[in-house]
Design a protein around this motif. Structure first.
Motif, PDB file in Angstrom:
ATOM      1  N   GLU A  44     140.583 -38.621  -3.779  1.00 32.41           N
ATOM      2  CA  GLU A  44     141.642 -38.808  -4.762  1.00 32.41           C
ATOM      3  C   GLU A  44     141.757 -37.629  -5.711  1.00 32.41           C
ATOM      4  O   GLU A  44     142.865 -37.215  -6.081  1.00 32.41           O
ATOM      5  CB  GLU A  44     141.383 -40.086  -5.562  1.00 32.41           C
ATOM      6  N   HIS A  45     140.628 -37.070  -6.105  1.00 32.04           N
ATOM      7  CA  HIS A  45     140.647 -36.065  -7.168  1.00 32.04           C
ATOM      8  C   HIS A  45     140.461 -34.632  -6.681  1.00 32.04           C
ATOM      9  O   HIS A  45     140.980 -33.701  -7.286  1.00 32.04           O
ATOM     10  CB  HIS A  45     139.560 -36.384  -8.203  1.00 32.04           C
ATOM     11  N   PHE A  46     139.719 -34.454  -5.594  1.00 32.76           N
ATOM     12  CA  PHE A  46     139.339 -33.099  -5.226  1.00 32.76           C
ATOM     13  C   PHE A  46     139.938 -32.636  -3.903  1.00 32.76           C
ATOM     14  O   PHE A  46     139.888 -31.470  -3.582  1.00 32.76           O
ATOM     15  CB  PHE A  46     137.810 -32.980  -5.159  1.00 32.76           C
ATOM     16  N   PHE A  47     140.496 -33.528  -3.103  1.00 32.80           N
ATOM     17  CA  PHE A  47     141.143 -33.171  -1.855  1.00 32.80           C
ATOM     18  C   PHE A  47     140.260 -32.274  -0.995  1.00 32.80           C
ATOM     19  O   PHE A  47     140.676 -31.227  -0.521  1.00 32.80           O
ATOM     20  CB  PHE A  47     142.493 -32.494  -2.134  1.00 32.80           C
ATOM     21  N   GLY A  48     139.024 -32.677  -0.800  1.00 32.44           N
ATOM     22  CA  GLY A  48     138.119 -31.916   0.045  1.00 32.44           C
ATOM     23  C   GLY A  48     137.362 -30.825  -0.673  1.00 32.44           C
ATOM     24  O   GLY A  48     136.604 -30.099  -0.044  1.00 32.44           O
ATOM     25  N   ARG A  49     137.552 -30.674  -1.980  1.00 28.76           N
ATOM     26  CA  ARG A  49     136.833 -29.649  -2.739  1.00 28.76           C
ATOM     27  C   ARG A  49     135.976 -30.303  -3.810  1.00 28.76           C
ATOM     28  O   ARG A  49     136.414 -31.233  -4.475  1.00 28.76           O
ATOM     29  CB  ARG A  49     137.824 -28.671  -3.396  1.00 28.76           C
ATOM     30  N   THR A  50     134.788 -29.790  -3.987  1.00 26.60           N
ATOM     31  CA  THR A  50     133.910 -30.300  -5.021  1.00 26.60           C
ATOM     32  C   THR A  50     134.314 -29.688  -6.366  1.00 26.60           C
ATOM     33  O   THR A  50     135.035 -28.679  -6.403  1.00 26.60           O
ATOM     34  CB  THR A  50     132.451 -29.919  -4.721  1.00 26.60           C
ATOM     35  N   PRO A  51     133.860 -30.262  -7.467  1.00 31.72           N
ATOM     36  CA  PRO A  51     134.153 -29.658  -8.775  1.00 31.72           C
ATOM     37  C   PRO A  51     133.720 -28.200  -8.858  1.00 31.72           C
ATOM     38  O   PRO A  51     134.412 -27.378  -9.456  1.00 31.72           O
ATOM     39  CB  PRO A  51     133.362 -30.550  -9.740  1.00 31.72           C
ATOM     40  N   ALA A  52     132.576 -27.879  -8.247  1.00 29.26           N
ATOM     41  CA  ALA A  52     132.096 -26.489  -8.271  1.00 29.26           C
ATOM     42  C   ALA A  52     133.059 -25.572  -7.517  1.00 29.26           C
ATOM     43  O   ALA A  52     133.323 -24.441  -7.937  1.00 29.26           O
ATOM     44  CB  ALA A  52     130.701 -26.407  -7.662  1.00 29.26           C
ATOM     45  N   GLU A  53     133.587 -26.064  -6.394  1.00 26.78           N
ATOM     46  CA  GLU A  53     134.546 -25.259  -5.630  1.00 26.78           C
ATOM     47  C   GLU A  53     135.835 -25.057  -6.420  1.00 26.78           C
ATOM     48  O   GLU A  53     136.409 -23.962  -6.435  1.00 26.78           O
ATOM     49  CB  GLU A  53     134.852 -25.938  -4.298  1.00 26.78           C
ATOM     50  N   LEU A  54     136.302 -26.105  -7.069  1.00 28.27           N
ATOM     51  CA  LEU A  54     137.515 -26.000  -7.878  1.00 28.27           C
ATOM     52  C   LEU A  54     137.328 -24.993  -9.015  1.00 28.27           C
ATOM     53  O   LEU A  54     138.233 -24.210  -9.327  1.00 28.27           O
ATOM     54  CB  LEU A  54     137.889 -27.367  -8.448  1.00 28.27           C
ATOM     55  N   GLU A  55     136.149 -25.010  -9.619  1.00 26.12           N
ATOM     56  CA  GLU A  55     135.858 -24.068 -10.705  1.00 26.12           C
ATOM     57  C   GLU A  55     135.856 -22.633 -10.180  1.00 26.12           C
ATOM     58  O   GLU A  55     136.377 -21.718 -10.829  1.00 26.12           O
ATOM     59  CB  GLU A  55     134.508 -24.406 -11.329  1.00 26.12           C
ATOM     60  N   ARG A  56     135.287 -22.446  -8.996  1.00 30.76           N
ATOM     61  CA  ARG A  56     135.253 -21.105  -8.404  1.00 30.76           C
ATOM     62  C   ARG A  56     136.661 -20.625  -8.055  1.00 30.76           C
ATOM     63  O   ARG A  56     137.008 -19.460  -8.296  1.00 30.76           O
ATOM     64  CB  ARG A  56     134.374 -21.115  -7.147  1.00 30.76           C
ATOM     65  N   ILE A  57     137.482 -21.498  -7.516  1.00 32.68           N
ATOM     66  CA  ILE A  57     138.852 -21.136  -7.171  1.00 32.68           C
ATOM     67  C   ILE A  57     139.623 -20.724  -8.417  1.00 32.68           C
ATOM     68  O   ILE A  57     140.352 -19.726  -8.424  1.00 32.68           O
ATOM     69  CB  ILE A  57     139.556 -22.309  -6.455  1.00 32.68           C
ATOM     70  N   GLU A  58     139.451 -21.487  -9.492  1.00 30.23           N
ATOM     71  CA  GLU A  58     140.130 -21.154 -10.744  1.00 30.23           C
ATOM     72  C   GLU A  58     139.677 -19.798 -11.264  1.00 30.23           C
ATOM     73  O   GLU A  58     140.490 -18.996 -11.751  1.00 30.23           O
ATOM     74  CB  GLU A  58     139.857 -22.245 -11.781  1.00 30.23           C
ATOM     75  N   LYS A  59     138.384 -19.530 -11.152  1.00 30.41           N
ATOM     76  CA  LYS A  59     137.829 -18.261 -11.613  1.00 30.41           C
ATOM     77  C   LYS A  59     138.403 -17.096 -10.788  1.00 30.41           C
ATOM     78  O   LYS A  59     138.810 -16.070 -11.341  1.00 30.41           O
ATOM     79  CB  LYS A  59     136.308 -18.285 -11.495  1.00 30.41           C
ATOM     80  N   LEU A  60     138.455 -17.266  -9.471  1.00 25.23           N
ATOM     81  CA  LEU A  60     138.975 -16.205  -8.606  1.00 25.23           C
ATOM     82  C   LEU A  60     140.453 -15.961  -8.855  1.00 25.23           C
ATOM     83  O   LEU A  60     140.914 -14.809  -8.840  1.00 25.23           O
ATOM     84  CB  LEU A  60     138.742 -16.566  -7.137  1.00 25.23           C
ATOM     85  N   ASN A  61     141.200 -17.027  -9.074  1.00 27.35           N
ATOM     86  CA  ASN A  61     142.632 -16.872  -9.334  1.00 27.35           C
ATOM     87  C   ASN A  61     142.899 -16.105 -10.626  1.00 27.35           C
ATOM     88  O   ASN A  61     143.946 -15.464 -10.775  1.00 27.35           O
ATOM     89  CB  ASN A  61     143.312 -18.242  -9.407  1.00 27.35           C
ATOM     90  N   ALA A  62     141.962 -16.179 -11.567  1.00 28.64           N
ATOM     91  CA  ALA A  62     142.134 -15.489 -12.846  1.00 28.64           C
ATOM     92  C   ALA A  62     141.791 -14.004 -12.746  1.00 28.64           C
ATOM     93  O   ALA A  62     142.141 -13.222 -13.630  1.00 28.64           O
ATOM     94  CB  ALA A  62     141.274 -16.157 -13.915  1.00 28.64           C
ATOM     95  N   GLU A  63     141.101 -13.608 -11.682  1.00 28.97           N
ATOM     96  CA  GLU A  63     140.713 -12.214 -11.511  1.00 28.97           C
ATOM     97  C   GLU A  63     141.817 -11.427 -10.808  1.00 28.97           C
ATOM     98  O   GLU A  63     142.669 -11.992 -10.130  1.00 28.97           O
ATOM     99  CB  GLU A  63     139.423 -12.121 -10.687  1.00 28.97           C
TER     100      GLU A  63
END
Length: 241
Positions: A44-63
């Motif tokens: 429901e919340h992560f669509f196959g991604r863990t919170p740690a993965e979501l945090e990493r994706i957000e970090k990479l998108n900001a770079e």
């Protein structure tokens, strides 16, 4: 599997892991409720991604790895590799340049090859045509790419010149990025899972095995006029409708 994992799979030649839920043991009566809750929460919340993965994706998108000129060069090369087609478009419409940058940030070992290759393209284009690669004509771009799009398969790719490795990487990213996008899937005409009509095992197969359908059951199970009716069973497990 999302586009990022699809491309990682192709690059590394192995299956990309990560389902969003980690289990330390099999499902038992004692942990069944907790596991079911984890699955529901992840879906429901992560669509196959863990919170740690979501945090990493957000970090990479900001770079930012590539500057504006380099992104424009990536875009120009991508449409040489995979020309746009009507009515769906091409790599630009599929967001391939952004995906290339994301993958280079996600897999840092790709960065030097991509950056070096972009520099090589401009140097080659300036030397031969007096313009940057992105400003060259389509024919000039093709002439440059023709010099680096083939490699000796007898020599490991890692031993090939940087520009060869670069084009090989960009071709893989472009094609994979395009065909894992909504635009590329539409271009393939892929419809996804769709219901069909099943009218039973073919008669020749039944004859081969010496079996036959019970007429009463086949009338209940293979009546396509009732395909949208929910089956009902009695308390003994007998099919009613």
């Amino acid at each position: 599997m999302d586009r990022r994992k699809s491309i990682q799979t192709l690059i590394f030649g192995g299956a990309a892991a990560g389902t969003g839920v980690v289990f330390n043991s099999c499902k038992t009566e004692e942990n069944a409720e907790a596991i079911d809750e984890n699955i529901a929460n992840s879906s429901e919340h992560f669509f196959g991604r863990t919170p740690a993965e979501l945090e990493r994706i957000e970090k990479l998108n900001a770079e930012q790895l590539f500057n504006e000129h380099e992104m424009e060069t990536i875009a120009a090369l991508s449409v040489v590799i995979l020309p746009p087609k009507e009515p769906h478009g091409g790599p630009i419409e599929a967001g391939v340049p952004d995906l290339v940058e994301f993958m280079a940030k996600d897999i840092p070992s790709m960065g030097p090859t991509l950056l070096g290759g972009l520099m090589w393209l401009d140097h080659k284009s300036n030397t031969e045509y007096g313009v940057e690669f992105k400003s060259a004509t389509l024919e000039q771009k093709k002439e440059i790419c023709d010099q680096i799009c083939w490699h000796d398969i007898e020599i490991p790719l890692s031993k090939q010149p940087l520009e060869i490795q670069f084009f090989y990487m960009m071709r893989g990213l472009t094609v994979t990025g395009y065909y894992t996008s909504k635009v590329g899937i539409a271009d393939l005409g892929y419809k996804g899972n769709a219901p069909n009509v099943w009218d039973g095992v073919p008669q020749d197969v039944l004859d081969q095995h010496g079996v036959a359908y019970d007429p009463a059951w086949i009338a209940k199970c293979v009546d396509q006029s009732k395909r949208n009716i929910k089956a009902e069973w009695d308390e003994k497990g007998n099919l009613l409708t």
